[in-house]
Write an enzyme that holds these catalytic residues in place. Structure first.
Site, PDB file in Angstrom:
ATOM      1  N   ASP A   1       0.803  -1.193  -0.050  1.00 45.84           N
ATOM      2  CA  ASP A   1       0.367   0.236  -0.084  1.00 45.84           C
ATOM      3  C   ASP A   1       0.569   1.096   0.037  1.00 45.84           C
ATOM      4  O   ASP A   1       0.643   2.425  -0.613  1.00 45.84           O
ATOM      5  CB  ASP A   1      -0.761   0.052   1.122  1.00 45.84           C
ATOM      6  CG  ASP A   1      -1.628  -0.433   1.217  1.00 45.84           C
ATOM      7  OD1 ASP A   1      -2.100  -2.021  -0.112  1.00 45.84           O
ATOM      8  OD2 ASP A   1      -2.552  -1.037   1.554  1.00 45.84           O
TER       9      ASP A   1
ATOM     10  N   GLU B   1     -17.142   5.108  13.550  1.00 43.77           N
ATOM     11  CA  GLU B   1     -17.514   3.950  13.907  1.00 43.77           C
ATOM     12  C   GLU B   1     -16.078   3.581  13.212  1.00 43.77           C
ATOM     13  O   GLU B   1     -15.185   4.706  12.909  1.00 43.77           O
ATOM     14  CB  GLU B   1     -18.467   3.422  11.997  1.00 43.77           C
ATOM     15  CG  GLU B   1     -19.836   4.476  12.354  1.00 43.77           C
ATOM     16  CD  GLU B   1     -20.574   4.557  11.364  1.00 43.77           C
ATOM     17  OE1 GLU B   1     -19.873   4.258   9.922  1.00 43.77           O
ATOM     18  OE2 GLU B   1     -22.199   4.700  11.062  1.00 43.77           O
TER      19      GLU B   1
ATOM     20  N   LYS C   1     -13.101   1.732  11.567  1.00 39.86           N
ATOM     21  CA  LYS C   1     -13.404   1.620   9.704  1.00 39.86           C
ATOM     22  C   LYS C   1     -12.728   0.454   9.490  1.00 39.86           C
ATOM     23  O   LYS C   1     -12.093  -0.868   9.434  1.00 39.86           O
ATOM     24  CB  LYS C   1     -12.190   2.664   9.454  1.00 39.86           C
ATOM     25  CG  LYS C   1     -12.065   3.347   8.244  1.00 39.86           C
ATOM     26  CD  LYS C   1     -11.387   4.095   7.342  1.00 39.86           C
ATOM     27  CE  LYS C   1     -11.136   3.948   5.593  1.00 39.86           C
ATOM     28  NZ  LYS C   1     -10.404   2.738   4.869  1.00 39.86           N
TER      29      LYS C   1
ATOM     30  N   ASP D   1     -11.629  -2.949   7.684  1.00 41.40           N
ATOM     31  CA  ASP D   1     -10.810  -2.750   6.673  1.00 41.40           C
ATOM     32  C   ASP D   1     -11.120  -4.159   5.938  1.00 41.40           C
ATOM     33  O   ASP D   1     -11.087  -5.333   5.422  1.00 41.40           O
ATOM     34  CB  ASP D   1      -9.741  -3.596   6.587  1.00 41.40           C
ATOM     35  CG  ASP D   1      -8.402  -2.870   5.802  1.00 41.40           C
ATOM     36  OD1 ASP D   1      -8.635  -1.714   4.582  1.00 41.40           O
ATOM     37  OD2 ASP D   1      -7.301  -2.890   5.887  1.00 41.40           O
TER      38      ASP D   1
ATOM     39  N   GLU E   1     -19.389  -2.689   4.689  1.00 45.84           N
ATOM     40  CA  GLU E   1     -18.701  -2.715   3.491  1.00 45.84           C
ATOM     41  C   GLU E   1     -18.559  -4.710   4.681  1.00 45.84           C
ATOM     42  O   GLU E   1     -19.508  -5.220   5.545  1.00 45.84           O
ATOM     43  CB  GLU E   1     -17.358  -3.089   5.063  1.00 45.84           C
ATOM     44  CG  GLU E   1     -16.686  -3.238   4.389  1.00 45.84           C
ATOM     45  CD  GLU E   1     -15.577  -1.337   3.618  1.00 45.84           C
ATOM     46  OE1 GLU E   1     -16.175  -0.686   3.799  1.00 45.84           O
ATOM     47  OE2 GLU E   1     -14.442  -1.892   3.339  1.00 45.84           O
TER      48      GLU E   1
ATOM     49  N   TYR F   1     -23.352   0.932   7.025  1.00 46.98           N
ATOM     50  CA  TYR F   1     -22.872   2.080   7.504  1.00 46.98           C
ATOM     51  C   TYR F   1     -23.651   3.168   6.706  1.00 46.98           C
ATOM     52  O   TYR F   1     -23.023   4.252   6.845  1.00 46.98           O
ATOM     53  CB  TYR F   1     -21.573   1.883   7.890  1.00 46.98           C
ATOM     54  CG  TYR F   1     -20.807   2.242   6.201  1.00 46.98           C
ATOM     55  CD1 TYR F   1     -20.532   2.366   5.633  1.00 46.98           C
ATOM     56  CD2 TYR F   1     -19.732   0.629   6.406  1.00 46.98           C
ATOM     57  CE1 TYR F   1     -19.815   2.419   4.103  1.00 46.98           C
ATOM     58  CE2 TYR F   1     -18.641   0.757   5.393  1.00 46.98           C
ATOM     59  CZ  TYR F   1     -18.952   1.214   4.522  1.00 46.98           C
ATOM     60  OH  TYR F   1     -18.229   0.925   3.720  1.00 46.98           O
TER      61      TYR F   1
ATOM     62  N   LYS G   1      -6.454   7.435  10.688  1.00 45.93           N
ATOM     63  CA  LYS G   1      -6.390   6.412  10.534  1.00 45.93           C
ATOM     64  C   LYS G   1      -5.548   6.143  11.766  1.00 45.93           C
ATOM     65  O   LYS G   1      -4.541   7.096  12.085  1.00 45.93           O
ATOM     66  CB  LYS G   1      -5.364   6.486   8.901  1.00 45.93           C
ATOM     67  CG  LYS G   1      -6.512   6.891   8.068  1.00 45.93           C
ATOM     68  CD  LYS G   1      -7.584   5.035   7.597  1.00 45.93           C
ATOM     69  CE  LYS G   1      -6.420   4.664   6.665  1.00 45.93           C
ATOM     70  NZ  LYS G   1      -6.129   4.460   4.925  1.00 45.93           N
TER      71      LYS G   1
ATOM     72  N   CYS H   1      21.516 -13.708 -12.894  1.00 47.81           N
ATOM     73  CA  CYS H   1      19.938 -14.451 -12.537  1.00 47.81           C
ATOM     74  C   CYS H   1      20.662 -15.602 -11.441  1.00 47.81           C
ATOM     75  O   CYS H   1      21.172 -16.341 -11.180  1.00 47.81           O
ATOM     76  CB  CYS H   1      19.330 -15.236 -13.276  1.00 47.81           C
ATOM     77  SG  CYS H   1      18.023 -16.287 -12.321  1.00 47.81           S
TER      78      CYS H   1
ATOM     79  N   CYS I   1      19.570 -19.205 -12.244  1.00 52.46           N
ATOM     80  CA  CYS I   1      20.409 -20.276 -13.610  1.00 52.46           C
ATOM     81  C   CYS I   1      21.164 -19.578 -14.249  1.00 52.46           C
ATOM     82  O   CYS I   1      22.129 -20.164 -14.996  1.00 52.46           O
ATOM     83  CB  CYS I   1      18.918 -19.775 -14.927  1.00 52.46           C
ATOM     84  SG  CYS I   1      18.657 -18.184 -15.458  1.00 52.46           S
TER      85      CYS I   1
ATOM     86  N   CYS J   1      16.546 -11.279 -15.587  1.00 53.70           N
ATOM     87  CA  CYS J   1      16.861 -12.570 -16.094  1.00 53.70           C
ATOM     88  C   CYS J   1      16.390 -12.633 -17.841  1.00 53.70           C
ATOM     89  O   CYS J   1      15.520 -12.333 -17.946  1.00 53.70           O
ATOM     90  CB  CYS J   1      16.992 -13.596 -14.734  1.00 53.70           C
ATOM     91  SG  CYS J   1      17.362 -15.469 -16.253  1.00 53.70           S
TER      92      CYS J   1
ATOM     93  N   CYS K   1      16.102 -20.612 -17.709  1.00 55.43           N
ATOM     94  CA  CYS K   1      15.952 -20.487 -16.509  1.00 55.43           C
ATOM     95  C   CYS K   1      14.570 -21.066 -15.303  1.00 55.43           C
ATOM     96  O   CYS K   1      13.836 -21.196 -16.023  1.00 55.43           O
ATOM     97  CB  CYS K   1      15.577 -19.168 -16.323  1.00 55.43           C
ATOM     98  SG  CYS K   1      15.656 -18.458 -14.624  1.00 55.43           S
TER      99      CYS K   1
HETATM  100  S1  IVH Z   1     -18.107   5.336   5.522  1.00 55.49           S
HETATM  101  C1  IVH Z   1     -18.999   8.782   1.161  1.00 55.49           C
HETATM  102  N1  IVH Z   1     -18.200   3.845   6.949  1.00 55.49           N
HETATM  103  O1  IVH Z   1     -13.959   2.866   3.834  1.00 55.49           O
HETATM  104  C2  IVH Z   1     -18.628   7.543   2.290  1.00 55.49           C
HETATM  105  N2  IVH Z   1     -17.051   4.204   5.045  1.00 55.49           N
HETATM  106  O2  IVH Z   1     -11.627   5.350   2.460  1.00 55.49           O
HETATM  107  C3  IVH Z   1     -18.986   6.116   2.408  1.00 55.49           C
HETATM  108  N3  IVH Z   1     -15.576   2.095   4.790  1.00 55.49           N
HETATM  109  O3  IVH Z   1     -14.745   3.357   0.326  1.00 55.49           O
HETATM  110  C4  IVH Z   1     -17.825   5.686   3.230  1.00 55.49           C
HETATM  111  N4  IVH Z   1     -15.314   1.481   7.678  1.00 55.49           N
HETATM  112  O4  IVH Z   1     -14.652   1.044   1.373  1.00 55.49           O
HETATM  113  C5  IVH Z   1     -17.413   4.293   5.881  1.00 55.49           C
HETATM  114  N5  IVH Z   1     -17.823   3.064   8.622  1.00 55.49           N
HETATM  115  C6  IVH Z   1     -17.496   2.954   7.898  1.00 55.49           C
HETATM  116  C7  IVH Z   1     -16.550   2.402   7.207  1.00 55.49           C
HETATM  117  C8  IVH Z   1     -15.813   2.673   5.865  1.00 55.49           C
HETATM  118  C9  IVH Z   1     -15.123   1.371   6.274  1.00 55.49           C
HETATM  119  C10 IVH Z   1     -14.662   1.684   3.933  1.00 55.49           C
HETATM  120  C11 IVH Z   1     -15.898   2.000   2.726  1.00 55.49           C
HETATM  121  C12 IVH Z   1     -14.974   3.180   2.297  1.00 55.49           C
HETATM  122  C13 IVH Z   1     -13.524   3.594   2.439  1.00 55.49           C
HETATM  123  C14 IVH Z   1     -12.979   5.200   2.081  1.00 55.49           C
END
Ligand code: IVH
Length: 691
Positions: free
Chosen positions: A41, A124, A126, A128, A183, A235, A323, A417, A420, A435, A441
């Site tokens: 990432d 809320e 977030k 993943d 999600e 959400y 984050k 390489c 090989c 390579c 190889c």
């Molecule tokens: S709200 C217009 N709420 O985060 C906003 N997103 O970086 C709509 N995500 O695409 C998103 N938890 O995949 C919202 N509690 C939460 C979330 C959430 C995870 C993800 C979602 C979004 C991404 C944005």
């Protein structure tokens, strides 16, 4: 010339932006389209940052294809498409409390609120995972789609119906139309169990729970999705036919009443201080949760205020993702070893003293490429700082210079390489070292053999990937020439499980039928980088016969040779392609394979265009003296392109001697033999005019 240096030529912002656009699109496809990211990432973010930086400096170069104008990646063609009634956008990130407080201050400024006023928020975790949009009509689930590029996603309705936490019908009263968003994710324990099962079955491992969730959802076989314990938290709302709530908090309550799971940690918060305390609580709870979260999302609670705030570009002004800082640890870099990929890319990997990072024992980290090692100045013996940002494979962020042991040597890229022993080269302007021994190889063998036998190359029916993999595993296919030795194994082949006499005979017959092959297919089948079908055809037509091509390529491997200059001057053969050919023929084992094949095959001459027509076609030509309008190699290339054969010495077989300035003995000899001597201008005339 062997491009061994790390130097890349200066490129224009336009070229760099185009390269970034291609790279970002490719990684988007790998990540969103195939759920198989090729880079971390952080490396991806670095590409995006550089793109944003350049676009800010050169706004005139921003176009519709710019990565900054797109979200995620276009939906994969394997699924039907669904256009979202309201676009699915992303969230602005805040790293740290200061950035979060700025988000809240911006909102107050935008709404014209007093400094003392509090904006109620909902916090809320977030999750993943991957966001999806569920369309309910008259309370019934009719469509479910991935985010895709934000405007259009993939139709994964059937797959989403297999999730227990997605109701097929909404409980109680519901608006006529509503898009519920949330999600889809896979719990940590389920992720580990899935990867263990994948490994046991010899299948590819998922990099993290998010990719595993995406891969599990985007299955053409719904049965596979049903077998994966995917979960869903709702959400957000997309299009709604009537008002369902005045606040986000009340909307979450309605979602629960309709039968959705809403994250139980979500809270209504009275202002920034409350929100910051909530962030700390969630951060502390994180390790104990059964699912991955990478931050906290804060949303303005009042939906009326949300409407007023609206969107800025791709992101809502009323929400932010605060984050978590990436998890870090310190350990020792014990070794740098190089892995060879299926396509010959050499990737340095850090071997580390085992260390725990965010609950995972880490022993390896990718170093991406030699530029990355140089940027970090990472040396074996160094103490390094590691970071895990959601991914299983962590990355090295920096080295601790004070802890460097005496005598730690800078990393020297491999010249050969490790799989090989063939030359490893890094083309100018590229970051990856490769390579050059593709044909010999072992790391690349299967990929190359599949290409060699494929329809547009040798076109051997029955030698698809599965068969190649099986024969390679049996040790029958060390290299491409072994394909033509399979005939001797017909009895063994017939005895293999799933084969039998008839299939074995058929395959052997298919192979035998391909012992005669056109030069252009032969060149293409070798799988030399950048030599696709078009270029193979170009080369075949230019050089005419295998013997001529082979001799010229051997000559071209010598820097500054006439053959090298002639290769570079073939119309439409770019310098990069010429370099690839030269590198290929510099590797002695590649030459050996080509010759071995030639011994087993009949390689037919290419049809030279205009072979029957032009005045130069089929003629034997000698150049002498100093040419004025072109270089010697250029003259040779043009003559050959017109179907002439160029030789060095004048004999009775010579048709023309082209005499430049101060032509000496050759012109004299021509006169003696009665061979026609023409001037440069006359020769150009014969070729059909200049240019
Ligand atoms: S709200 C217009 N709420 O985060 C906003 N997103 O970086 C709509 N995500 O695409 C998103 N938890 O995949 C919202 N509690 C939460 C979330 C959430 C995870 C993800 C979602 C979004 C991404 C944005």
């Amino acid at each position: 010339m062997m491009p061994d240096s790390a130097e890349s030529p200066l490129i224009s912002p336009e070229e760099e932006l185009a390269a970034l656009q291609r790279a970002i699109a490719r990684h988007d496809r790998a990540y969103h389209g195939r759920d198989a990211p090729e880079i971390t990432d952080a490396a991806y973010d670095a590409l995006r940052r550089r793109n944003a930086e350049l676009e800010a400096l050169h706004p005139e170069l921003v176009d519709d294809q710019s990565p900054s104008r797109r979200v995620g990646s276009a939906p994969s063609a394997a699924f039907g498409k669904i256009r979202h009634r309201i676009a699915m956008l992303s969230l602005d990130n805040a790293f740290g409390e200061t950035a979060f407080r700025e988000f809240e201050a911006r909102i107050r400024r935008f709404l014209g609120l007093d400094a003392g006023a509090q904006v109620a928020l909902v916090g809320e975790p977030k999750i993943d995972g991957l966001s999806v949009s569920l369309t309910y009509e008259a309370g019934t689930l009719v469509h479910g789609a991935t985010r895709g590029d934000g405007a259009e996603g993939e139709d994964v309705t059937a797959n989403l119906r297999t999730l227990a936490s997605i109701p097929a019908r909404l409980a109680g009263a519901a608006p006529h139309l509503i898009e519920v968003r949330g999600e889809v994710f896979l719990g940590k324990a389920d992720f580990l169990a899935l990867n263990a099962a994948q490994e046991a079955a010899g299948l590819r491992l998922f990099a993290n729970p998010r990719n595993a969730a995406a891969g599990s959802l985007r299955q053409l076989d719904v049965g596979v999705t049903a077998g994966r314990p995917l979960a869903f938290f709702a959400y957000a709302a997309g299009a709604v036919s009537e008002t369902v709530a005045e606040t986000h908090w009340a909307y979450l309550a309605r979602l629960r009443a309709w039968g959705f799971s809403v994250n139980p940690l979500s809270e209504r918060l009275d202002g920034v201080a409350d929100a910051a305390a909530f962030f700390t609580r969630v951060e502390q709870a994180r390790a104990g949760l059964d699912y991955d979260i990478d931050g906290v999302v804060f949303k303005v609670d009042d939906l009326g205020l949300q409407r007023r705030l609206g969107f800025a570009g791709r992101e809502p002004r009323w929400a932010v993702a605060w984050k978590f800082p990436a998890e870090r640890a310190v350990t020792v870099l014990q070794d740098i070893r190089v892995q060879v990929g299926r396509t010959g890319a050499l990737t340095p990997v850090a071997w580390l003293a085992p260390v725990g990072v965010g609950g995972v024992l880490v022993t390896r980290a990718t170093l991406h490429n030699e530029d990355e090692i140089a940027r970090l100045d990472a040396r074996v013996g160094d103490t390094v700082v590691l970071q895990r940002a959601g991914d299983v494979i962590p990355q090295i962020v920096s080295v601790v210079p004070e802890r460097r042991p005496d005598g730690a040597a800078a990393y020297v890229p491999l010249a050969h390489c490790p799989a090989c022993g063939s030359l490893a080269v890094r083309p100018p302007g590229e970051v990856v070292r490769r390579c050059t021994g593709g044909l010999v190889c072992p790391a690349q063998a299967v990929e190359r053999l599949v290409h060699f036998c494929s329809r547009r190359a040798f076109d051997i029916e029955g030698m698809g990937e599965k068969t190649v993999v099986a024969f390679h595993a049996l040790g029958w296919l060390g290299g491409p020439a072994d394909v033509f030795r399979l005939g001797a194994r017909e009895a063994e082949l017939a005895a293999l499980e799933g084969w039998g006499e008839l299939s074995a005979r058929r395959l052997v017959a298919a192979i035998e039928a391909r012992r005669r092959i056109g030069l252009e297919r032969f060149i293409f089948a070798l799988g030399i980088r950048r030599i696709g079908e078009t270029n193979a055809k170009l080369l075949a037509r230019h050089y005419g016969s295998f013997a001529n091509w082979r001799a010229e390529m051997a000559g071209a491997a010598e820097t500054g040779s006439d053959a090298r200059l002639a290769l570079g001057s073939i119309l439409r053969v770019g310098e990069a392609m010429a370099e690839e050919l030269v590198e290929f023929f510099t590797e002695p084992r590649n030459r050996a394979v080509v010759d071995e094949l030639a011994g087993l095959l009949t390689i037919e001459d290419a049809v030279v265009p205009g072979g029957g027509g032009g005045a130069a076609s089929g003629k034997v030509v000698v150049f002498t003296g100093t040419l004025e309008t072109m270089t010697r190699p250029e003259a040779k290339a043009r003559a050959e392109a017109a179907g002439a054969k160029v030789t060095d010495s004048v004999s009775k077989k010579t048709d023309f001697v082209v005499a430049g300035k101060e032509a000496g003995s050759k012109a004299k000899r021509a006169a003696e033999l009665g061979v026609r001597v023409v001037s440069e201008a006359e020769w150009a005339e014969l070729l059909g005019g200049p240019g």
